[in-house]
Scaffold this active site. Structure first.
Site, PDB file in Angstrom:
ATOM      1  N   GLU A 277      -0.532 -23.053 -36.198  1.00  0.00           N
ATOM      2  CA  GLU A 277      -1.203 -23.206 -34.897  1.00  0.00           C
ATOM      3  C   GLU A 277      -2.558 -22.481 -34.889  1.00  0.00           C
ATOM      4  O   GLU A 277      -3.539 -22.991 -34.361  1.00  0.00           O
ATOM      5  CB  GLU A 277      -0.324 -22.668 -33.761  1.00  0.00           C
ATOM      6  CG  GLU A 277       1.012 -23.400 -33.575  1.00  0.00           C
ATOM      7  CD  GLU A 277       0.831 -24.889 -33.315  1.00  0.00           C
ATOM      8  OE1 GLU A 277      -0.166 -25.267 -32.688  1.00  0.00           O
ATOM      9  OE2 GLU A 277       1.693 -25.668 -33.756  1.00  0.00           O
ATOM     10  N   HIS A 280      -5.165 -24.572 -36.458  1.00  0.00           N
ATOM     11  CA  HIS A 280      -5.789 -25.558 -35.561  1.00  0.00           C
ATOM     12  C   HIS A 280      -6.960 -24.928 -34.815  1.00  0.00           C
ATOM     13  O   HIS A 280      -8.012 -25.542 -34.644  1.00  0.00           O
ATOM     14  CB  HIS A 280      -4.771 -26.067 -34.533  1.00  0.00           C
ATOM     15  CG  HIS A 280      -3.867 -27.134 -35.061  1.00  0.00           C
ATOM     16  ND1 HIS A 280      -4.335 -28.252 -35.705  1.00  0.00           N
ATOM     17  CD2 HIS A 280      -2.515 -27.260 -35.032  1.00  0.00           C
ATOM     18  CE1 HIS A 280      -3.310 -29.014 -36.051  1.00  0.00           C
ATOM     19  NE2 HIS A 280      -2.198 -28.426 -35.664  1.00  0.00           N
ATOM     20  N   ASP A 358      -1.879 -26.948 -41.983  1.00  0.00           N
ATOM     21  CA  ASP A 358      -0.883 -26.565 -42.987  1.00  0.00           C
ATOM     22  C   ASP A 358      -1.544 -25.790 -44.122  1.00  0.00           C
ATOM     23  O   ASP A 358      -1.025 -24.759 -44.567  1.00  0.00           O
ATOM     24  CB  ASP A 358      -0.190 -27.812 -43.566  1.00  0.00           C
ATOM     25  CG  ASP A 358       0.918 -28.331 -42.654  1.00  0.00           C
ATOM     26  OD1 ASP A 358       1.250 -27.636 -41.661  1.00  0.00           O
ATOM     27  OD2 ASP A 358       1.453 -29.431 -42.924  1.00  0.00           O
TER      28      ASP A 358
HETATM   29 ZN   LIG Z   1      -0.186 -29.024 -35.851  1.00  0.00          ZN
END
Ligand SMILES: [Zn+2]
Length: 410
Positions: A277, A280, A358
């Site tokens: 997260e 992001h 990721d």
């Molecule tokens: Zn995601």
């Protein structure tokens, strides 16, 4: 073009859209029984795998039923001149075109929601219940509906009223003002959604001090990420399925973890999900997504402004008086092929962002706990591990589990 031809173009778009979706679903379902790739063989044990197979098939059949029902309902409404009927009702109540539009959409949206409620009831209390996912009580289910309607009426109605008011004042230039107001609204919502809307449906508590919080803070310090707002949300109030998400930006940024996620995963796995997260945020995905949706909104409003006042739109639906709300309905359908394409591009970009997040988690934390958390989350939701590539291409906002693990192991 004659109004009649336009009518049949609309019907054609609705049917083509339905056939395309059914085709993709069927293609995907044909591969439910494919053998699992090596790296996914430990996601399920035999018994869980059987349950996941049954769950997929049940969901697929239910999907056919609901989409066929709404297709029949939509076509019946078109052929029986339903829009003209509802337009008449709205006009018999008021002379003000804003009030007429609000009543018109109020009736149509409320009626279609009520007609589809038995399906969502069945989905929650029969299918999800049978597979052990459901935690929603009937009181919560109906209260959610009620709150959803009130919020839709207030926010949706408010914005619609403003847009029609701009249209009355500025004619076809309304799209600039509509764009500005929707942009302000979506930035505001992005910032304050968790503070203002989520509390209406869920309880959020700050993550307590303890070993998990310390691990998270240590990771955040390590990557130079300022985070003091970590919340646990009571997702278990409705379902056993788990999730985590990031919202807001600047001072309002926060990470929300479902209580189900905290219960299902080890602490290292939770930090790995969180690292994803943070990825992001660090890769500016939130800003990119928001900017793109603002741009597509502007494009949509601009195209709408070219067509909305054309009387043929109303004539196609057998409505005598030309109006903004009828124009909006016809435009909405004509625009589906374009919105399918923009949706597809957004999914493509979203999957790219998922890989980047990721990778960020892998580089700044570790790949192994992220892999094991993704496997656990997939197995706890009985996810399909063998989606057809075309289905992934059109519908998935995230790469498939197999693709993500392959990328993380690289
Ligand atoms: Zn995601």
């Amino acid at each position: 073009m004659t109004p009649q031809l336009l009518f049949y173009i609309l019907i054609g778009i609705i049917i083509a859209n339905f056939i395309f979706d059914q085709f993709l679903d069927a293609l995907n379902a044909k591969h439910f029984n494919d053998s699992l790739p090596e790296e996914l063989s430990d996601v399920y044990d035999d018994k869980e795998y059987e349950r996941s197979q049954a769950y997929k098939k049940t969901r697929y059949r239910f999907g056919i039923l609901t989409s066929t029902f709404s297709l029949i309902l939509t076509l019946a409404f078109f052929f029986l001149e339903g829009f003209a009927y509802v337009d008449d009702i709205a006009r018999s109540i008021s002379d003000n075109s804003i009030v007429i539009a609000l009543i018109f959409f109020g009736i149509i949206l409320l009626a279609s929601d009520i007609l589809t409620t038995p399906f969502s009831y069945y989905s929650t209390f029969v299918i999800e219940e049978k597979f052990g996912f459901n935690k929603t009580t009937k009181a919560t289910f109906f209260l959610d509906k009620l709150k959803g309607w009130l919020m839709g009426a207030l926010l949706g109605g408010g914005i619609l009223a403003l847009i029609i008011w701009f249209y009355q004042l500025t004619g076809n230039d309304f799209w600039i003002y509509a764009w500005i107001i929707v942009t302000i609204f979506s930035i505001f919502m992005n910032m304050f959604y968790s503070k203002l809307i989520v509390p209406l449906f869920n309880k959020q508590t700050p993550l307590e001090d303890g070993s998990l919080r310390q691990k998270i803070e240590a990771y955040a310090r390590n990557v130079g990420f300022q985070i003091d707002k970590i919340f646990i949300i009571d997702g278990s109030k409705r379902s056993t399925k788990a999730n985590a998400y990031f919202s807001g930006f600047g001072k309002e940024k926060r990470i929300t973890l479902y209580d189900t996620l905290v219960n299902d995963l080890e602490e290292e796995e939770i930090v790995a999900v969180l690292a994803h997260e943070v990825g992001h945020y660090k890769r500016k995905h939130i800003i990119y997504n928001l900017s793109l949706s603002i741009l597509t909104t502007g494009l949509t409003f601009w195209i709408l402004s070219l067509f909305v006042s054309n009387p043929i739109f109303s004539q196609a639906l057998s409505v005598e008086e030309t109006s903004f709300h009828i124009g909006l309905i016809v435009f909405g359908i004509l625009y589906t092929p374009i919105s399918e394409i923009t949706g597809l591009l957004m999914n493509l970009l979203s999957r790219k962002f998922e890989y980047q997040a990721d990778d960020f988690a892998k580089e700044t934390y570790a790949a192994a706990p992220l892999i094991s958390s993704l496997k656990k989350l997939s197995s706890n939701s009985l996810n399909n591990l063998t989606p057809h590539p075309s289905y992934v291409f059109f519908h998935y906002s995230h790469p498939s589990l197999g693709q993500r693990i392959f990328n993380l192991k690289k």
